[in-house]
Scaffold this active site. Structure first.
Site, PDB file in Angstrom:
ATOM      1  N   GLU A   1       0.826  -1.221   0.000  1.00 18.99           N
ATOM      2  CA  GLU A   1       0.000   0.000   0.000  1.00 18.99           C
ATOM      3  C   GLU A   1       0.858   1.268   0.000  1.00 18.99           C
ATOM      4  O   GLU A   1       0.492   2.273  -0.609  1.00 18.99           O
ATOM      5  CB  GLU A   1      -0.963   0.003   1.197  1.00 18.99           C
TER       6      GLU A   1
ATOM      7  N   HIS B   1       1.774   2.155  -3.489  1.00 19.65           N
ATOM      8  CA  HIS B   1       0.732   3.002  -4.095  1.00 19.65           C
ATOM      9  C   HIS B   1       0.891   4.449  -3.632  1.00 19.65           C
ATOM     10  O   HIS B   1       0.790   5.390  -4.420  1.00 19.65           O
ATOM     11  CB  HIS B   1      -0.662   2.521  -3.669  1.00 19.65           C
TER      12      HIS B   1
END
Length: 597
Positions: free
Chosen positions: A388, A391
């Site tokens: 994550e 990202h």
């Protein structure tokens, strides 16, 4: 932790700082009112979009309106996801969804009006220096001209927006707020409530009975709602068929890929290349069966630990340190930004009652990204953290180097940045593993990443392709149809070494990504591209790092395939998939070597 925290019990240092987006509810309300006004103002351009200067001013207002709506949406959606049963933020989320539809409706005249201009005029606008910042937008409009409707039809489609959100919204509420799972006994005989967040933990138990009970409890619960869930997924198919047909696309798949300018061949190449490689997955299933020492390998054995007496418990603070160490190959600047994100209120760390399941990164241009986790102190959660944050760093670097419009990278690119971080983390861990058991444990984890991210997501992608093809041929799809197709795919993918339990036929009902149609294949293509990038970075060093960072900074300033190609990965061929499969084969070989004798 036997009981799940209530939201109010989560320590402040483990919550994201949404105040960085809006200081308080009043600030949100003020911006909401501003957007309402701007949505009215943009209508002043209607009927006047016939020269470069007016079009530029209209685009600038469109950007402002889109960005402010994105900010409102990000805040309301994230607040709602903190506790999906909490009514105030549930209402706020609904309110901004309705606003987003109104904004889209207000802006819906822009594209058809510009496309009404003569072709010669359109070509001159693309070349006009006053519109240089919007050149790609205008080229996109020209490319999509066959699929843009009249102003009246575009306005009508925009109004349908609220209705079109219904299948995904209903599924989300069923899945996250209303669905309750039974209690099951853990390894110590204690009764613990099954939740989305705990499910994989139970499947990772060394006690086979715990795994079996969690598996049956999960799919038994979904099975009780099979008719409703089938109707909800069917409604989503119908919605996407409607939009594809309205916009004159041959199929929902082509409509989905067209915006990113991704050829359908990329989707089909993936499925074909994975079919070629299914013997590798079957070989891994045989190895898993051998290592578990079982007569029959069941679906609930897929996450079971394969290394006796070895477990990696990694506290969150330790996971942060390891993740930071692992990205050193990407340079000091990347590491500094990552450290800021890990400690600067970007992340909502732990599960609490009503919190949305899973993990994601979201945000709005101009503020740092926000990451939702449901962290457990284990290896898998450390990989989710670095995924994550991959990202998050992609968004941060894209926003820092591109204007608002060009910063919006596609989902096709998104999964590359997240998975590259995972590849670097695995390389770091394997390089520091001295114990053969630890090395085998890590190799198993990495092999499972290939299984879940390449094979499993491709199976999902194939399931989507089959159900959409059937729907577009006029077939109605019941829960029996969905379950039968899904079960047969599991048999094909897992091979003869696997006993495919009947319960797995309901798994289609719990996959939220099926409500973001034709999304899942991007995990598999992204993983393959990331595997190629990781190999280049670790082999070449600085030149490959510069190409990769250039990719992150490019945002959506060009078409996805072109951005990747410039950085050194050509996804228009099946070659990156095959490269990833060769890495998978090497992993299996190393595992077999470590377990001989």
């Amino acid at each position: 932790m036997k009981t799940v925290w209530k939201r109010t019990e989560v320590p402040a240092e483990h919550r994201w700082r949404l105040e960085d987006l809006f200081a308080d509810r009043q600030a949100w309300d003020d911006e909401y009112e501003a957007v309402q006004k701007l949505a009215g103002d943009i209508g002043n351009f209607e009927g006047k979009l016939n020269d470069a200067d007016t079009i530029r001013q209209c685009f600038e207002l469109e950007d402002k309106l889109s960005l402010l709506t994105e900010r409102l949406y990000s805040y309301a959606s994230n607040r709602h996801h903190e506790d999906m049963a909490e009514p105030v933020h549930q209402a706020l989320s609904d309110k901004v969804k309705k606003l987003a539809v109104r904004v889209n409706e207000a802006m819906s005249f822009i594209t058809p009006e510009i496309l009404d201009l003569p072709d010669e005029k359109l070509q001159s606008l693309v070349a006009d220096p006053a519109l240089a910042k919007y050149k790609k937008t205008l080229e996109d409009m020209l490319r999509q001209k066959p699929h843009i409707l009249s102003k009246a039809e575009e306005a009508l489609l925009a109004q349908v927006g609220n209705v079109s959100q219904a299948p995904g919204t209903i599924f989300g509420m069923l899945n996250n707020a209303d669905m309750k799972f039974p209690k099951i006994r853990d390894e110590n005989g204690e009764e613990i409530e099954l939740t989305h967040g705990r499910y994989i933990q139970f499947l990772e138990s060394r006690d086979r009975e715990v795994r079996k009970n969690a598996f049956e409890a999960m799919y038994g619960t979904y099975g009780k709602l099979r008719n409703t869930l089938a109707a909800t997924l069917s409604a989503n198919l119908t919605k996407n068929q409607f939009y594809a047909k309205a916009r004159k696309y041959p199929s929902a798949l082509e409509a989905s890929l067209y915006g990113d300018k991704i050829p359908v061949d990329v989707y089909d190449n993936l499925i074909s290349a994975i079919h070629e490689s299914l013997p590798l997955l079957h070989r891994y299933m045989e190895l898993r069966k051998k290592l578990l020492k079982v007569d029959e390998l069941h679906m609930y054995d897929l996450f079971a630990p394969l290394v006796d007496e070895y477990k990696m418990d990694i506290a969150y603070e330790e996971a942060k340190k390891i993740v930071l160490e692992s990205v050193r190959p990407l340079g000091d600047n990347y590491g500094t930004i990552l450290e800021e994100g890990l400690n600067g209120g970007w992340i909502d760390v732990y599960e609490n009652e009503g919190k949305r399941s899973g993990a994601y990164c979201s945000g709005a241009y101009g503020t740092h990204p926000f990451v939702l986790l449901n962290h457990k102190d284990n290896l898998s959660s450390m990989f989710t953290l670095t995924h994550e944050m991959g990202h998050a760093l992609h968004s941060y670097l894209s926003d820092s180097h591109q204007d608002y419009r060009d910063a919006q990278y596609t989902i096709f690119l998104a999964e590359v940045a997240s998975t590259l971080n995972e590849a670097l983390l695995m390389d770091h861990l394997l390089n520091h593993a001295s114990d053969p058991k630890q090395k085998l444990y890590l190799l198993c984890h990495y092999a499972d990443k290939f299984r879940t991210t390449v094979f499993r997501q491709t199976m999902f992608a194939e399931f989507e392709k089959i159900i959409y093809t059937k729907a577009e041929q006029g077939e109605s799809l019941t829960h029996q149809d969905f379950s039968g197709i899904y079960y047969d795919l599991n048999v094909r993918y897992h091979g003869d070494s696997m006993t495919v339990d009947k319960d797995i036929e309901m798994e289609w009902a719990r996959i939220p990504h099926f409500y973001r149609s034709f999304y899942v294949f991007k995990y598999a293509t992204g993983f393959s591209a990331a595997t190629s990038f990781a190999k280049q970075i670790l082999d070449e060093g600085e030149p490959a790092v510069e190409r990769y960072l250039g990719f992150l900074k490019s945002g959506g300033s060009d078409y996805s395939i072109e951005i990747l190609k410039r950085a050194g990965v050509d996804m228009s061929s099946p070659e990156p998939i095959r490269q990833a499969m060769s890495v998978f084969e090497q992993l299996i070989g190393q595992m077999e070597e470590l377990t001989r004798g």
